[in-house]
Design an enzyme around this catalytic site. Structure first.
Site, mmCIF file in Angstrom:
data_model
loop_
_atom_site.group_PDB
_atom_site.id
_atom_site.type_symbol
_atom_site.label_atom_id
_atom_site.label_comp_id
_atom_site.label_asym_id
_atom_site.label_seq_id
_atom_site.Cartn_x
_atom_site.Cartn_y
_atom_site.Cartn_z
ATOM 1 N N ARG A 7 39.949 -3.742 60.192
ATOM 2 C CA ARG A 7 38.558 -3.493 59.795
ATOM 3 C C ARG A 7 37.584 -4.010 60.846
ATOM 4 O O ARG A 7 36.448 -3.566 60.938
ATOM 5 C CB ARG A 7 38.225 -4.198 58.477
ATOM 6 C CG ARG A 7 38.979 -3.689 57.263
ATOM 7 C CD ARG A 7 38.350 -4.297 56.015
ATOM 8 N NE ARG A 7 39.211 -4.190 54.842
ATOM 9 C CZ ARG A 7 39.244 -3.133 54.028
ATOM 10 N NH1 ARG A 7 38.491 -2.081 54.277
ATOM 11 N NH2 ARG A 7 40.018 -3.128 52.974
ATOM 12 N N GLY A 66 35.635 -1.130 52.125
ATOM 13 C CA GLY A 66 35.440 -0.412 53.378
ATOM 14 C C GLY A 66 34.019 -0.298 53.903
ATOM 15 O O GLY A 66 33.804 -0.271 55.101
ATOM 16 N N ASP A 96 37.345 11.231 51.549
ATOM 17 C CA ASP A 96 38.575 11.946 51.878
ATOM 18 C C ASP A 96 38.857 12.983 50.783
ATOM 19 O O ASP A 96 38.433 14.125 50.869
ATOM 20 C CB ASP A 96 39.704 10.923 52.029
ATOM 21 C CG ASP A 96 41.026 11.558 52.428
ATOM 22 O OD1 ASP A 96 41.048 12.771 52.684
ATOM 23 O OD2 ASP A 96 42.043 10.838 52.490
ATOM 24 N N ASP A 145 40.286 0.235 56.992
ATOM 25 C CA ASP A 145 41.507 -0.558 57.172
ATOM 26 C C ASP A 145 42.780 0.255 57.194
ATOM 27 O O ASP A 145 42.843 1.397 56.741
ATOM 28 C CB ASP A 145 41.623 -1.556 56.024
ATOM 29 C CG ASP A 145 41.997 -0.855 54.709
ATOM 30 O OD1 ASP A 145 41.267 0.061 54.303
ATOM 31 O OD2 ASP A 145 43.033 -1.207 54.110
ATOM 32 N N VAL A 158 41.863 7.129 59.859
ATOM 33 C CA VAL A 158 41.074 6.366 60.826
ATOM 34 C C VAL A 158 40.912 4.903 60.407
ATOM 35 O O VAL A 158 40.965 4.577 59.217
ATOM 36 C CB VAL A 158 39.686 7.012 61.064
ATOM 37 C CG1 VAL A 158 39.821 8.347 61.765
ATOM 38 C CG2 VAL A 158 38.912 7.180 59.764
ATOM 39 N N LYS A 215 35.894 13.816 55.867
ATOM 40 C CA LYS A 215 36.963 14.561 56.523
ATOM 41 C C LYS A 215 36.740 16.063 56.360
ATOM 42 O O LYS A 215 36.190 16.512 55.360
ATOM 43 C CB LYS A 215 38.330 14.125 55.972
ATOM 44 C CG LYS A 215 38.680 12.722 56.449
ATOM 45 C CD LYS A 215 40.096 12.308 56.122
ATOM 46 C CE LYS A 215 40.295 10.842 56.505
ATOM 47 N NZ LYS A 215 41.576 10.303 56.037
ATOM 48 N N GLU A 225 29.062 4.669 51.160
ATOM 49 C CA GLU A 225 30.515 4.796 51.301
ATOM 50 C C GLU A 225 30.890 4.844 52.777
ATOM 51 O O GLU A 225 30.093 5.268 53.617
ATOM 52 C CB GLU A 225 30.953 6.079 50.563
ATOM 53 C CG GLU A 225 32.417 6.428 50.651
ATOM 54 C CD GLU A 225 33.364 5.419 50.022
ATOM 55 O OE1 GLU A 225 33.308 4.236 50.399
ATOM 56 O OE2 GLU A 225 34.178 5.826 49.174
ATOM 57 N N ASP A 226 32.093 4.370 53.092
ATOM 58 C CA ASP A 226 32.549 4.420 54.488
ATOM 59 C C ASP A 226 33.069 5.810 54.841
ATOM 60 O O ASP A 226 32.705 6.385 55.850
ATOM 61 C CB ASP A 226 33.613 3.342 54.762
ATOM 62 C CG ASP A 226 34.759 3.368 53.746
ATOM 63 O OD1 ASP A 226 34.722 4.165 52.790
ATOM 64 O OD2 ASP A 226 35.704 2.566 53.901
HETATM 65 P P1 IMP Z 1 38.759 9.380 48.401
HETATM 66 O O1 IMP Z 1 38.586 8.866 47.031
HETATM 67 O O2 IMP Z 1 40.064 10.073 48.623
HETATM 68 O O3 IMP Z 1 37.576 10.226 48.876
HETATM 69 O O4 IMP Z 1 38.895 8.154 49.363
HETATM 70 C C1 IMP Z 1 37.877 7.313 49.573
HETATM 71 C C2 IMP Z 1 38.338 5.937 49.988
HETATM 72 O O5 IMP Z 1 39.644 5.903 50.569
HETATM 73 C C3 IMP Z 1 37.414 5.447 51.045
HETATM 74 O O6 IMP Z 1 36.411 4.679 50.452
HETATM 75 C C4 IMP Z 1 38.292 4.620 51.936
HETATM 76 O O7 IMP Z 1 38.268 3.287 51.502
HETATM 77 C C5 IMP Z 1 39.666 5.162 51.766
HETATM 78 N N1 IMP Z 1 40.010 6.070 52.884
HETATM 79 C C6 IMP Z 1 40.041 7.417 52.889
HETATM 80 N N2 IMP Z 1 40.392 7.909 54.077
HETATM 81 C C7 IMP Z 1 40.573 6.832 54.878
HETATM 82 C C8 IMP Z 1 40.943 6.679 56.275
HETATM 83 O O8 IMP Z 1 41.159 7.635 57.040
HETATM 84 N N3 IMP Z 1 41.005 5.393 56.723
HETATM 85 C C9 IMP Z 1 40.766 4.316 55.938
HETATM 86 N N4 IMP Z 1 40.426 4.411 54.657
HETATM 87 C C10 IMP Z 1 40.329 5.662 54.123
HETATM 88 MG MG MG Z 2 36.303 2.720 50.482
#
Ligand code: IMP
Ligand code: MG
Length: 185
Positions: free
Chosen positions: A176, A56, A115, A170, A164, A143, A111-112
Site C-alpha cells: 500500500r 484502500g 472492479d 494492497d 494493481v 477497471k 473509493e480507491d
Molecule cells: P469491487 O467490489 O469488486 O468493485 O471491488 C472493490 C474493492 O476491491 C476495492 O475497494 C479494492 O479494495 C479492492 N480491489 C479491486 N480491484 C483491486 C486491485 O486491482 N488491486 C487492489 N485492490 C483491488
Molecule cells: Mg477498497
C-alpha cells in the site's frame, strides 16, 4: 526512483513476479489536484462529508482532502469484498459503519478502485436509504470491464483489467505504501 519491483517470497504464490509501473506518482498528484478543484467548485457554499472506504482509499482520500479549497469533513466506513486475494468474493460485509450523522448532508463516497462494482452498489443502496441531501461517488480508478448501471461522478483513471497495487492498494495487505500505482506483471 525505483520503476520496477520484484516481489519477494514473502508474497508466496506471487513471489518473483515483477510489478510494472502503471501510473507514476506525479501523474496521480496532478489528477488528484484536478479532482479536488472540480469537487471544490461543484460544492462551493456547501460543506461536504467525505466517506472513505477503508482500507484502500485512505491515501487517496488524504491527498484529495488536503487539496480541497472548501470546508470538508471526513469519516470512514469499512467494507470487505475481498478476502486477501485478487478476486472479489462476491459478497460484501460491513465491518465498520460511519459514525457521523449524514442527515441533510452532502456525502461524497471516496473509493480507491472499482472492479466488480459490488462494493459501490452496496454502498449506493445503503446510502440512498439515508436522509442525506445528496450522495456522490469519487473513485481514483475503475477497471475497463466494470459494469455498473449508474455513473461515477468523479473518476481519476480508467485502467485495463489487471490487478494493481500501491497508493493505498494492497496485495494481501502489503504494498500500500508504494507511491506510484503498479500492475502485477
Ligand atoms: P469491487 O467490489 O469488486 O468493485 O471491488 C472493490 C474493492 O476491491 C476495492 O475497494 C479494492 O479494495 C479492492 N480491489 C479491486 N480491484 C483491486 C486491485 O486491482 N488491486 C487492489 N485492490 C483491488
Ligand atoms: Mg477498497
Amino acid at each position: 526512483m525505483k520503476n520496477e519491483f520484484i516481489l519477494s517470497n514473502e508474497y508466496e504464490k506471487y513471489s518473483g513476479q515483477k510489478l510494472e509501473m502503471l501510473i507514476p506518482e506525479a501523474e496521480i498528484k496532478k489528477r488528484v489536484r484536478e479532482l479536488a478543484k472540480q469537487i471544490s467548485e461543484d460544492y462551493r457554499g456547501k460543506v461536504p462529508i467525505f466517506i472513505g472506504i477503508l482500507n484502500g482509499s485512505f491515501i487517496f482520500l488524504s491527498d484529495l482532502f488536503r487539496e480541497m479549497s472548501i470546508d470538508t469533513e471526513v469519516d470512514f466506513i469499512k467494507i470487505s469484498s475481498y478476502a486477501d486475494e485478487t478476486k472479489s468474493s462476491g459478497t460484501v460485509r460491513l465491518l465498520k459503519d460511519i459514525s457521523c450523522d449524514i442527515t441533510e448532508r452532502d456525502v461524497i463516497v471516496v473509493e480507491d478502485i472499482i472492479d466488480s462494482g459490488i462494493t459501490i452498489k452496496f454502498l449506493k443502496s445503503r446510502l440512498q436509504q439515508s436522509d442525506a441531501s445528496s450522495v456522490k461517488f469519487v473513485s481514483l480508478l475503475i477497471k475497463e470491464s466494470t459494469k455498473i448501471e449508474f455513473p461515477i461522478d468523479y473518476l481519476g483513471f480508467k485502467i485495463s483489467d489487471r490487478y494493481v497495487v500501491g497508493y493505498g492498494l494492497d496485495l494481501a495487505q502489503k504494498l500500500r505504501n508504494l507511491k506510484s500505482i503498479y500492475a502485477i506483471k
